[in-house]
Design an enzyme around this catalytic site. Structure first.
Site, PDB file in Angstrom:
ATOM      1  N   HIS A   1     -31.605  10.871  20.307  1.00  0.00           N
ATOM      2  CA  HIS A   1     -31.728   9.792  20.976  1.00  0.00           C
ATOM      3  C   HIS A   1     -31.544   8.715  20.072  1.00  0.00           C
ATOM      4  O   HIS A   1     -32.552   8.074  19.540  1.00  0.00           O
ATOM      5  CB  HIS A   1     -33.214   9.777  21.523  1.00  0.00           C
ATOM      6  CG  HIS A   1     -33.426   8.893  22.405  1.00  0.00           C
ATOM      7  ND1 HIS A   1     -33.569   7.374  22.333  1.00  0.00           N
ATOM      8  CD2 HIS A   1     -33.642   8.913  23.970  1.00  0.00           C
ATOM      9  CE1 HIS A   1     -33.985   6.730  23.709  1.00  0.00           C
ATOM     10  NE2 HIS A   1     -33.887   7.576  24.516  1.00  0.00           N
TER      11      HIS A   1
ATOM     12  N   GLU B   1     -46.696   7.113  24.389  1.00  0.00           N
ATOM     13  CA  GLU B   1     -47.499   8.131  23.778  1.00  0.00           C
ATOM     14  C   GLU B   1     -48.279   7.430  22.585  1.00  0.00           C
ATOM     15  O   GLU B   1     -49.218   7.805  22.125  1.00  0.00           O
ATOM     16  CB  GLU B   1     -46.737   9.361  23.251  1.00  0.00           C
ATOM     17  CG  GLU B   1     -47.537  10.395  22.629  1.00  0.00           C
ATOM     18  CD  GLU B   1     -48.635  11.007  23.367  1.00  0.00           C
ATOM     19  OE1 GLU B   1     -49.581  11.504  22.423  1.00  0.00           O
ATOM     20  OE2 GLU B   1     -48.497  10.903  24.659  1.00  0.00           O
TER      21      GLU B   1
ATOM     22  N   ILE C   1     -32.633   4.816  18.522  1.00  0.00           N
ATOM     23  CA  ILE C   1     -33.580   4.214  19.417  1.00  0.00           C
ATOM     24  C   ILE C   1     -34.863   4.985  19.639  1.00  0.00           C
ATOM     25  O   ILE C   1     -34.828   6.176  20.043  1.00  0.00           O
ATOM     26  CB  ILE C   1     -33.042   3.576  20.509  1.00  0.00           C
ATOM     27  CG1 ILE C   1     -31.894   2.751  20.324  1.00  0.00           C
ATOM     28  CG2 ILE C   1     -34.173   2.917  21.532  1.00  0.00           C
ATOM     29  CD1 ILE C   1     -30.898   2.183  21.625  1.00  0.00           C
TER      30      ILE C   1
ATOM     31  N   GLY D   1     -38.711   5.376  24.732  1.00  0.00           N
ATOM     32  CA  GLY D   1     -39.867   4.461  25.292  1.00  0.00           C
ATOM     33  C   GLY D   1     -41.084   5.263  25.388  1.00  0.00           C
ATOM     34  O   GLY D   1     -42.457   4.876  25.282  1.00  0.00           O
ATOM     35  N   VAL D   2     -40.904   6.565  26.188  1.00  0.00           N
ATOM     36  CA  VAL D   2     -42.015   7.253  26.374  1.00  0.00           C
ATOM     37  C   VAL D   2     -42.857   7.802  25.293  1.00  0.00           C
ATOM     38  O   VAL D   2     -44.179   7.878  25.521  1.00  0.00           O
ATOM     39  CB  VAL D   2     -41.710   8.675  26.962  1.00  0.00           C
ATOM     40  CG1 VAL D   2     -41.074   8.422  28.396  1.00  0.00           C
ATOM     41  CG2 VAL D   2     -40.473   9.504  26.374  1.00  0.00           C
TER      42      VAL D   2
END
Length: 205
Positions: free
Chosen positions: A115, A129, A121, A124-125
């Site tokens: 990723h 978390e 990067i 976002g998840v």
């Protein structure tokens, strides 16, 4: 001084019977405004500060984040372990109220190879978390009626991602309790994550 020169240098004629004070016309170019003086003083002050900073090596100019909880203390509270423990240090902490913690994002994080390979990067998840884990540090404390047992998401609202987080960034996360239902063991929290003082993610948990 000739009579003509004297006449030109006075704003009002001078007579032997006048009791008014003399008033001389001075060219406006001879005056320095207060605003100009303040601007000059500020410029000198800034230049002096910049010169002082240049004398200090860059590696000594920026102090480290304080340590309220180190990674060992965090591991005693959170049940997460590698590769899913996403909090490195707590830098501010008020039990049952709020916490500020950091995650040092490095190219060695296991999510970067996928990723993305050409542009690393932080997903976002995983930012969400990490912020949730900081929220766990706020609530999983016996002194505020919490426990050291596992906790789970019940909902995520109004989450927005403002800027990408990349390898080399330090993610600074603040989680604040806004509502607590002790009967059901549900806490609602507001969270914001920053890089370099700018918001990169925010939401309600």
């Amino acid at each position: 001084m000739s009579a003509m020169a004297l006449s030109n240098s006075l704003t009002s004629p001078l007579t032997s019977h006048s009791s008014s004070p003399l008033s001389f016309a001075v060219p406006r170019s001879n005056f320095v405004s207060l605003k100009s003086l303040r601007s000059f003083a500020l410029s000198c002050s800034l230049n002096g500060a910049e010169a002082a900073d240049k004398k200090i090596p860059i590696e000594k100019r920026f102090p480290a984040f304080p340590t309220v909880m180190d990674i060992n203390q965090i591991r005693e509270i959170l049940p997460h372990r590698f590769p899913f423990l996403l909090v490195d240090r707590v830098i501010e902490y008020t039990p049952g109220v709020s916490a500020v913690a950091i995650k040092n994002v490095t190219i060695n994080d296991n999510f970067f190879p996928g990723h993305f390979p050409e542009r690393p990067i932080m997903p976002g998840v995983l930012m969400v978390e990490a912020m949730a884990q900081v929220g766990g540090l706020v609530m999983l404390q016996p002194e505020v009626g919490g426990s050291r047992e596992n906790f789970f998401f019940a909902g995520i609202d109004k989450v927005r991602f403002r800027k990408p987080v990349v390898a080399g960034d330090t993610l600074v996360m603040r989680m604040t309790l806004i509502k607590l239902q002790k009967r059901f063991g549900i806490a609602k929290m507001e969270g914001k994550a920053y890089v370099g003082g700018e918001v990169v993610c925010e939401g309600e948990f």
